[in-house]
Design a protein around this motif. Structure first.
Motif, short mmCIF file in Angstrom:
data_model
loop_
_atom_site.label_atom_id
_atom_site.label_comp_id
_atom_site.label_asym_id
_atom_site.label_seq_id
_atom_site.Cartn_x
_atom_site.Cartn_y
_atom_site.Cartn_z
N ARG A 74 44.71 40.00 37.14
CA ARG A 74 44.33 38.77 36.05
C ARG A 74 44.81 39.26 34.53
O ARG A 74 44.57 40.46 34.18
CB ARG A 74 43.13 38.33 36.07
N LYS A 119 36.00 23.91 35.12
CA LYS A 119 34.62 23.75 35.93
C LYS A 119 33.48 23.83 35.19
O LYS A 119 33.24 24.70 34.45
CB LYS A 119 34.85 24.60 36.95
N ASN A 171 38.81 41.91 40.37
CA ASN A 171 38.45 41.14 39.44
C ASN A 171 38.56 41.55 37.98
O ASN A 171 37.99 40.73 36.89
CB ASN A 171 36.83 40.58 39.70
N VAL A 221 31.76 40.63 33.23
CA VAL A 221 33.26 40.63 33.80
C VAL A 221 33.94 42.07 33.25
O VAL A 221 34.18 42.25 31.99
CB VAL A 221 33.99 39.61 33.34
N LYS A 273 34.79 32.54 32.20
CA LYS A 273 34.06 32.67 33.28
C LYS A 273 34.72 32.09 34.15
O LYS A 273 35.10 32.58 35.20
CB LYS A 273 32.82 32.07 33.07
N ASN A 274 35.18 30.72 34.00
CA ASN A 274 36.21 30.00 34.93
C ASN A 274 37.42 30.78 35.28
O ASN A 274 37.90 30.85 36.36
CB ASN A 274 36.37 28.81 34.64
N SER A 325 40.63 24.05 37.61
CA SER A 325 39.70 24.88 37.71
C SER A 325 39.04 25.61 36.32
O SER A 325 37.89 26.02 36.33
CB SER A 325 39.95 26.18 38.76
N SER A 364 37.92 33.98 35.09
CA SER A 364 37.79 35.19 35.61
C SER A 364 37.49 35.07 37.26
O SER A 364 37.84 35.78 37.91
CB SER A 364 36.46 36.09 35.16
N GLU A 365 37.09 33.72 37.53
CA GLU A 365 37.08 33.60 38.82
C GLU A 365 38.27 32.65 39.63
O GLU A 365 38.08 32.51 40.95
CB GLU A 365 35.68 32.55 39.17
#
Length: 206
Positions: free
Chosen positions: A44, A139, A4, A28, A201-202, A136, A204-205
């Motif tokens: 990423r 989100k 991550n 993160v 945030k999105n 995404s 990172s996910e």
């Protein structure tokens, strides 16, 4: 490298400090890397950028093997990649601002805003950016959020399917673009408070 962890491509024409601070705020993990051997382990990638198009591309091209590694991560391994501001423009075929080809991952080009009597160039400040499709990246973001922009050149993707968001500054332009694992935003999410924070945030996910 942890799955991550966000790898931010480190070069002089990027707003890196603010990005690092925002990811820390989100708790993160992120690292800043310019060594292709380290970037080859990334899961990423964020490609930041401020300034002129050719300067940004020259910086990427000047590091031996970096473009090859980025192409492999983007097109073969298909890890999530986010371009920010100039970084988004470099995802395309090129820009009228310069003559050096872009990465060409998303078909399109950046062109200068037309001269407009009542609007200053660069486009600088807060503006609404409206999603054109579900993604995404958006989100848990409310309708018509505002983001912080600083740019004189606007992207227009060749294929409408690659347009993720639209904004208007005298003329309509693509404020976010994407193709599979690759996406880019023209605005600065790291300077866009709660909406920009949610974008990162999105990502990172993803």
């Amino acid at each position: 490298m942890e799955k991550n962890t966000i790898t931010i491509i480190g070069f002089p024409y990027g707003n890196i400090g603010s990005l690092v601070n925002m990811f820390k705020h989100l708790k993160v993990n992120c690292v800043v890397e310019s060594d292709p051997k380290s970037i080859a382990k990334a899961t990423r990638i964020v490609l930041p950028g401020v300034g002129a198009f050719d300067q940004g591309m020259q910086c990427l091209n000047s590091v031996s093997g970096l473009i090859d590694v980025l192409n492999k991560k983007a097109l073969v391994e298909k890890i999530p990649i986010l371009g920010v501001c100039l970084g988004m423009q470099m995802l395309t075929d090129g820009s009228d601002e310069g003559s050096i080809p872009g990465l060409g991952w998303i078909k399109g080009k950046a062109s200068r805003f037309p001269e407009m009597r009542d609007l200053k160039i660069p486009h600088m400040g807060w503006n609404i950016s409206t999603p054109t499709q579900n993604h995404s990246l958006f989100k848990d973001i409310s309708i018509d959020p505002k983001y912080y922009f600083v740019h004189s050149y606007m992207v227009q993707a060749t294929n409408p399917v690659n347009v993720l968001m639209k904004a208007n500054y005298g003329v309509e332009f693509d404020s976010a673009i994407g193709s599979e694992n690759i996406c880019g935003v023209q605005f600065h999410p790291e300077k866009s408070h709660k909406y920009g924070k949610q974008i990162l945030k999105n990502f990172s996910e993803m």
